[in-house]
Scaffold this active site. Structure first.
Site, PDB file in Angstrom:
ATOM      1  N   SER A 127     -20.124 -13.329  26.859  1.00 57.97           N
ATOM      2  CA  SER A 127     -20.233 -14.772  26.656  1.00 57.97           C
ATOM      3  C   SER A 127     -18.872 -15.440  26.773  1.00 57.97           C
ATOM      4  CB  SER A 127     -20.823 -15.058  25.265  1.00 57.97           C
ATOM      5  OG  SER A 127     -20.698 -16.425  24.922  1.00 57.97           O
ATOM      6  N   TYR A 152     -20.838 -14.557  16.417  1.00 59.11           N
ATOM      7  CA  TYR A 152     -21.472 -14.308  17.715  1.00 59.11           C
ATOM      8  C   TYR A 152     -20.417 -13.880  18.739  1.00 59.11           C
ATOM      9  CZ  TYR A 152     -23.590 -15.297  22.253  1.00 59.11           C
ATOM     10  OH  TYR A 152     -24.031 -15.200  23.549  1.00 59.11           O
TER      11      TYR A 152
END
Length: 346
Positions: A127, A152
């Site tokens: 990501s 995350y």
């Protein structure tokens, strides 16, 4: 070839599986189909995939090693596209254990299964969030990513390190893709395009963080899928380390790439385009920056261009209308089906 796609009921996983099936591959989709967002949307994606004879599906929690092992043993995939994860920066503030179970334990299990199955190539989702507190724009894969600002992001950085370890120790070809804000038909309901369109249509206010002073590298789903499959078809090769002749002196068969549009768009400009497509003005609820968010994301995709000729071809002015068109059609069909059910039950 038999290809295993995790997260097949998810946004990117659905589109990748669909594209692989369209070119004649056999695909086993794995997904826990959890309730992080509307399960009906996930089931609708799966229903469309099941229309292809080459598709099979298993409901699997990747943290459950025995069930995952059985899926690998029964299917014997040649390659794996790992897209399953607990997504979302903001949700990681509320439910951190979900990220540990899915993104760390689940990913470790995937690596172990890929290792023992001796697959040709593991392509996995990282990501843009890994860039964290990085001030340099555009973000380059050579930048330091040691300062994540959300759990995350930390799990995605951990995935990259874990994959490199397996690639080095077991010569497992691994490629990580750092996705930058993906949007398009069948998108995730927790992401800005979906949230904004739904709110505008319902005359509800939209939350605009950092008072609108943000930029995002929006990338259309078809461009992302093209990149994923191009990468999948070309496993990384170990390269000799300069000055070392022994085979043990080779680098790991491992790569990381940014995959994005390389054209960040101001959030307020993005909202104006949505308003134009929907035909209504948005009511804006201006808010300070949300913890864990980045003010700007912009991908340096030079490596992906060099190695694969990757070129995003869908401008926002084309992609947003396609998304809004899908959104209207999908939810109008849902409303029509609900009305029909009420009539039949009356």
């Amino acid at each position: 070839m038999k290809i295993l796609v995790t997260g097949a009921a998810g946004f990117i996983g659905y589109h990748v599986a669909k594209a692989l099936l369209a070119r004649g591959e056999q695909v086993l989709g794995l997904d826990s189909v959890n309730d992080y967002y509307d399960v009906r949307l996930k089931e609708s994606r799966l229903a469309r995939l099941r229309e292809s004879e080459g598709f099979s599906f298993r409901r699997v929690d990747l943290a459950d090693r025995p069930i995952l092992s059985a899926a690998f043993a029964d299917y014997s995939p040649g390659r794996v596209v790992h897209l399953a994860a607990q997504a979302g920066v903001r949700y990681s503030l509320e439910n951190p254990s979900a990220y540990v179970n899915s993104n760390l334990v689940g990913f470790a299990n995937i690596l172990e299964e890929c290792r023992h199955a001796q697959i040709d190539h593991l392509v996995y989702a990282s990501s843009s969030s890994v860039y964290g507190a990085n001030k340099k724009v555009p973000f380059s894969v050579g930048d330091n990513v040691d300062h994540p600002i959300s759990l995350y992001a930390a799990t995605k950085k951990a995935n990259e390190l874990m994959a490199h370890t397996y690639s080095h120790l077991f010569r497992l070809p691994c490629t990580g893709l750092r996705f930058f804000t993906v949007y398009g038909p069948w998108g995730r309901p927790d992401m800005a395009p979906f949230l904004f369109v739904r709110a505008i249509l319902k005359d509800q206010p939209i939350d605009v963080f950092n008072y609108g002073d943000m930029k995002r590298d929006f990338t259309y789903i078809d461009d992302i899928v093209d990149g994923v499959i191009e990468v999948l078809d070309k496993p990384p090769q170990a390269q000799p380390i300069e000055g070392v002749k022994a085979s043990s002196g080779k680098s790991a068969p491992y790569k990381i790439y940014n995959i994005g549009n390389n054209r960040p768009v101001a959030l307020m400009e993005f909202i104006e385009l949505l308003e134009s497509c929907v035909g209504k003005k948005a009511k804006k609820n201006l808010l300070p920056m949300q913890p864990g968010d980045l003010p700007v994301t912009c991908a340096d995709i030079g490596d992906l261009v060099r190695d694969f000729g990757f070129r995003p071809r869908t401008p926002l002015e084309k992609g947003i209308p396609l998304f809004v068109q899908w959104y209207r059609a999908y939810y109008e069909d849902r409303i029509a089906d609900a009305k029909e059910s009420l009539i039949q039950s009356a």
